[in-house]
Design an enzyme around this catalytic site. Structure first.
Site, PDB file in Angstrom:
ATOM      1  N   ARG A  60     -45.342  30.939  33.816  1.00 36.12           N
ATOM      2  CA  ARG A  60     -45.707  32.252  32.840  1.00 36.12           C
ATOM      3  C   ARG A  60     -46.662  33.236  33.585  1.00 36.12           C
ATOM      4  O   ARG A  60     -47.139  33.237  34.334  1.00 36.12           O
ATOM      5  CB  ARG A  60     -46.628  31.119  31.849  1.00 36.12           C
ATOM      6  CG  ARG A  60     -47.570  30.461  32.225  1.00 36.12           C
ATOM      7  CD  ARG A  60     -48.264  29.396  31.377  1.00 36.12           C
ATOM      8  NE  ARG A  60     -49.873  29.335  32.383  1.00 36.12           N
ATOM      9  CZ  ARG A  60     -50.361  27.828  31.174  1.00 36.12           C
ATOM     10  NH1 ARG A  60     -50.165  27.243  31.231  1.00 36.12           N
ATOM     11  NH2 ARG A  60     -51.445  27.965  31.596  1.00 36.12           N
ATOM     12  N   ASN A 101     -29.519  23.524  28.124  1.00 34.26           N
ATOM     13  CA  ASN A 101     -28.591  23.071  28.432  1.00 34.26           C
ATOM     14  C   ASN A 101     -27.022  23.329  28.340  1.00 34.26           C
ATOM     15  O   ASN A 101     -26.696  23.855  28.615  1.00 34.26           O
ATOM     16  CB  ASN A 101     -28.431  21.396  27.324  1.00 34.26           C
ATOM     17  CG  ASN A 101     -27.960  21.886  26.400  1.00 34.26           C
ATOM     18  OD1 ASN A 101     -28.731  22.382  25.663  1.00 34.26           O
ATOM     19  ND2 ASN A 101     -27.283  21.080  25.463  1.00 34.26           N
ATOM     20  N   ARG A 104      -4.938   7.972  -9.644  1.00 35.14           N
ATOM     21  CA  ARG A 104      -5.925   7.653 -11.065  1.00 35.14           C
ATOM     22  C   ARG A 104      -7.077   8.597 -10.571  1.00 35.14           C
ATOM     23  O   ARG A 104      -8.350   8.559 -10.989  1.00 35.14           O
ATOM     24  CB  ARG A 104      -6.076   6.690 -11.765  1.00 35.14           C
ATOM     25  CG  ARG A 104      -5.066   7.033 -12.824  1.00 35.14           C
ATOM     26  CD  ARG A 104      -5.574   5.700 -13.667  1.00 35.14           C
ATOM     27  NE  ARG A 104      -4.749   4.403 -13.457  1.00 35.14           N
ATOM     28  CZ  ARG A 104      -5.023   2.935 -13.508  1.00 35.14           C
ATOM     29  NH1 ARG A 104      -6.212   3.183 -14.107  1.00 35.14           N
ATOM     30  NH2 ARG A 104      -4.468   2.170 -13.205  1.00 35.14           N
ATOM     31  N   LYS A 137     -29.765  14.232  22.177  1.00 35.02           N
ATOM     32  CA  LYS A 137     -27.847  14.403  22.669  1.00 35.02           C
ATOM     33  C   LYS A 137     -27.637  13.914  23.949  1.00 35.02           C
ATOM     34  O   LYS A 137     -27.797  14.499  24.321  1.00 35.02           O
ATOM     35  CB  LYS A 137     -28.112  15.617  22.160  1.00 35.02           C
ATOM     36  CG  LYS A 137     -26.662  15.147  22.038  1.00 35.02           C
ATOM     37  CD  LYS A 137     -24.843  17.345  22.560  1.00 35.02           C
ATOM     38  CE  LYS A 137     -25.158  17.242  24.006  1.00 35.02           C
ATOM     39  NZ  LYS A 137     -24.521  18.603  24.423  1.00 35.02           N
ATOM     40  N   ALA A 153       1.003  -1.641   0.098  1.00 33.39           N
ATOM     41  CA  ALA A 153      -0.033   0.040   0.164  1.00 33.39           C
ATOM     42  C   ALA A 153       0.487   1.075   0.035  1.00 33.39           C
ATOM     43  O   ALA A 153       0.785   2.198   0.837  1.00 33.39           O
ATOM     44  CB  ALA A 153      -0.867  -0.248   1.363  1.00 33.39           C
TER      45      ALA A 153
HETATM   46  C1  UD1 Z   1       1.361  -5.550 -10.728  1.00 30.65           C
HETATM   47  C2  UD1 Z   1       1.356  -6.865 -11.348  1.00 30.65           C
HETATM   48  C3  UD1 Z   1       0.389  -7.544 -12.888  1.00 30.65           C
HETATM   49  C4  UD1 Z   1      -0.491  -7.377 -12.060  1.00 30.65           C
HETATM   50  C5  UD1 Z   1      -1.662  -6.039 -11.631  1.00 30.65           C
HETATM   51  C6  UD1 Z   1      -2.814  -6.176 -10.998  1.00 30.65           C
HETATM   52  C7  UD1 Z   1       4.098  -6.209 -10.815  1.00 30.65           C
HETATM   53  C8  UD1 Z   1       4.957  -6.145 -11.690  1.00 30.65           C
HETATM   54  N1  UD1 Z   1       2.677  -6.117 -11.727  1.00 30.65           N
HETATM   55  O1  UD1 Z   1       0.602  -4.513 -11.808  1.00 30.65           O
HETATM   56  O2  UD1 Z   1       1.506  -8.633 -12.989  1.00 30.65           O
HETATM   57  O3  UD1 Z   1      -1.473  -7.296 -13.699  1.00 30.65           O
HETATM   58  O4  UD1 Z   1      -0.645  -5.701 -10.382  1.00 30.65           O
HETATM   59  O5  UD1 Z   1      -3.449  -5.927 -10.059  1.00 30.65           O
HETATM   60  O6  UD1 Z   1       3.498  -6.632  -9.855  1.00 30.65           O
HETATM   61  N2  UD1 Z   1       3.523  -0.816  -5.018  1.00 30.65           N
HETATM   62  C9  UD1 Z   1       3.776  -0.574  -3.397  1.00 30.65           C
HETATM   63  N3  UD1 Z   1       5.352  -0.391  -4.111  1.00 30.65           N
HETATM   64  C10 UD1 Z   1       5.485  -0.575  -4.787  1.00 30.65           C
HETATM   65  C11 UD1 Z   1       5.393  -1.057  -6.302  1.00 30.65           C
HETATM   66  C12 UD1 Z   1       4.015  -0.742  -6.340  1.00 30.65           C
HETATM   67  O7  UD1 Z   1       3.989  -0.534  -2.420  1.00 30.65           O
HETATM   68  O8  UD1 Z   1       7.350   0.517  -5.534  1.00 30.65           O
HETATM   69  C13 UD1 Z   1       1.700  -1.357  -4.308  1.00 30.65           C
HETATM   70  C14 UD1 Z   1       1.454  -0.622  -5.002  1.00 30.65           C
HETATM   71  O9  UD1 Z   1       0.353   0.990  -4.146  1.00 30.65           O
HETATM   72  C15 UD1 Z   1      -0.095  -1.650  -5.590  1.00 30.65           C
HETATM   73  C16 UD1 Z   1       0.444  -2.483  -5.931  1.00 30.65           C
HETATM   74  O10 UD1 Z   1       1.602  -2.338  -5.432  1.00 30.65           O
HETATM   75  O11 UD1 Z   1      -1.254  -1.695  -4.663  1.00 30.65           O
HETATM   76  C17 UD1 Z   1       0.423  -3.389  -7.310  1.00 30.65           C
HETATM   77  O12 UD1 Z   1       1.206  -2.040  -7.732  1.00 30.65           O
HETATM   78  P1  UD1 Z   1       1.777  -1.313  -9.438  1.00 30.65           P
HETATM   79  O13 UD1 Z   1       2.113  -0.821  -9.387  1.00 30.65           O
HETATM   80  O14 UD1 Z   1      -0.077  -0.730  -9.716  1.00 30.65           O
HETATM   81  O15 UD1 Z   1       1.439  -2.720 -10.064  1.00 30.65           O
HETATM   82  P2  UD1 Z   1       0.883  -3.026 -11.562  1.00 30.65           P
HETATM   83  O16 UD1 Z   1       1.264  -2.521 -12.532  1.00 30.65           O
HETATM   84  O17 UD1 Z   1      -0.692  -3.031 -11.400  1.00 30.65           O
END
Ligand code: UD1
Ligand code: CA
Length: 457
Positions: free
Chosen positions: A440, A386, A18, A351, A12
């Protein structure tokens, strides 16, 4: 030799650009719950004993929605999904068993599915959750070998035309054996179209070591629905709404208009609850059997007893016993405790008050910072005064007191048991038990006054 313990690692750290938001993506709410909490709940229900979250972008906001039991590891720079696992090396150095890797933006995964994926990984190095989709663009493609195991995951940006035609995609959810995981991660490089360390390259590494990688294909691809935009956030809400409503209907709850009923996943309903259109039940609310909610009602953090009726009203962080009637058009604000057989409304605000069994607060009143005994009757338009502009004061109305309509109760104040206040009174002194309080101006009638005035013109 290897233990069966499962640790969940939730990725995360991403910004979620986006979403076009000042907030990190995973704190956005689905049915009133930050989506990362839904992911964590699924991992916990699947039997994960420890939850680690990789945080990065606006980490403080992510940490603020996580329970204390969830550990966070900071990824300073987002170098790819493999790097996101590598930063947890220290945190996992004493762990054995399996690592379930999930994304914080996939709020619809079911615990059963995660459990199955963990089972597929037992005595193996790696298992991948996959899905068959109509439009695979943007996802990593699953390349299977002749035996059905997974030979590679190829990212969209690195795929050949024939690989792009594959409809089985990588959901981004994996299970790994912790043994040798970090040795294998060290073999992953960033020689690809995005210059990132891909976790998906673990498939190649396992293969090179003669380890087969198994895939578990989802029966319902929507479980892997990821939230990258506001449109996908709304879709996730709709899917979860439908799933939760159907679950409660199967358990004996009537929902008149499921598409206009929103029940958060952390709420509990008993059988024979009936929900009328445009009703929201959120923030851990509980509703006991036979109660009817709605239409146009919102309860959050509320505990509702049996056979209550709440119509066109809001109940916020409060509780009530059995057979209470609320509304229409009433607002129960935090810290209200109603006993059994209490009536509130129409058009009443309460409340931070306690109301005893059988008491009635109907018609356009405000009751705040008050304690009402049993069988109290509050006349229309009564107000507990109150607040004096500086401090809040308490009003006590003892059992069976009868407050006349349009009484101003200037707190601090106690109205004794069985007493009566005359309609239109402003009561600012305590009233003893079984007494009448009259405050009153006496009425003056001027006989013929209007007639004389008319004739003088
Ligand atoms: C990734 C997968 C892809 C899959 C897709 C599904 C890889 C290389 N690819 O692509 O095969 O179909 O998910 O949704 O893994 N994140 C981090 N640190 C980082 C990079 C990412 O915490 O350095 C987290 C992002 O916040 C996200 C998740 O990992 O929640 C996925 O990363 P993202 O870069 O979105 O991967 P996708 O390109 O979607
Ligand atoms: Ca993604």
């Amino acid at each position: 030799m290897s233990s069966n313990t499962v640790t969940a690692l939730i990725l995360a750290a991403g910004a979620g650009t986006r979403m076009k938001s000042d907030k990190p993506k995973v704190v956005h709410r689905v049915l009133d719950v930050p989506m990362i909490q839904l992911v964590i709940a699924a991992a916990e229900e699947a039997g994960c004993e420890r939850i680690l979250t990789i945080v990065g972008h606006k980490q403080e906001q992510v940490r603020s929605v996580l329970a204390d039991s969830v550990e966070c590891v900071h990824q300073p720079e987002q170098k790819g999904t493999a790097d996101a696992v590598v930063v947890a090396t220290d945190a996992l150095k004493d762990s054995t068993g399996y690592l379930l890797v999930m994304c914080g933006d996939m709020p619809l995964l079911r615990p059963e599915t995660l459990r199955q994926l963990i089972d597929v990984c037992r005595n193996r190095s790696m298992a991948v959750l996959t899905a068959q989709v109509d439009n695979p663009s943007g996802y990593g493609r699953i390349v299977r070998d002749g035996t059905g195991s997974i030979a590679a995951i190829v990212e969209d940006k690195d795929a050949s035309p024939s690989e792009l035609a594959i409809n089985e995609i990588n959901t981004g959810i994996y299970c790994f054996a912790l043994e040798e995981l970090f040795e294998r991660l060290a073999k992953i490089d960033s020689n690809n179209a995005q210059g990132e360390y891909y976790l998906t390259d673990m498939v190649k590494v396992c293969h090179a070591e003669g380890e087969s990688v198994m895939g578990l294909q989802l029966a319902e691809a929507e479980e892997a629905h990821g939230v990258n935009s506001r449109v996908q956030l709304a879709q996730a809400g709709q899917i979860l709404q439908k799933r939760i409503n159907e679950r409660w209907m199967e358990k004996g709850v009537s929902i008149v208009a499921p598409e206009m009923t929103w029940i958060s996943p952390d709420c509990e309903l008993e059988h024979d609850v009936e929900i009328l259109p445009n009703t929201t039940i959120a923030k851990g609310s509980t509703v006991k059997r036979g109660s009817i909610l709605g239409p146009n009602t919102r309860i959050y953090g509320a505990n509702i007893g049996e056979d209550c009726s709440i119509e066109e009203s809001i109940v916020h962080d409060s509780c009530m016993g059995d057979r209470c009637t609320i509304g229409p058009y009433s607002y129960i604000r935090p810290e209200v405790e109603l006993g059994n057989d209490v009536r509130v409304g129409p058009s009443v605000e309460v409340k931070k008050s306690k109301v005893g069994d059988g008491s009635k607060v109907p018609h356009l009143s405000y009751i705040g910072d008050a304690t009402l005994g049993e069988k109290v009757n509050i006349g229309a338009g009564t107000i507990t005064c109150n607040y004096d502009g500086e401090k809040k004061s308490h009003t006590t109305i003892e059992d069976a007191a009868f407050i006349g309509s349009d009484t101003m109760l200037v707190a601090p104040l106690t109205i004794g048991k069985g007493s009566v206040t005359a309609a239109g009174s402003t009561i600012s002194n305590d009233v003893p038990d079984d007494s009448l309080a009259l405050a009153r101006a006496p009425q003056v009638n001027k006989d013929g006054w209007v007639k004389k005035k008319r004739e003088a013109k």
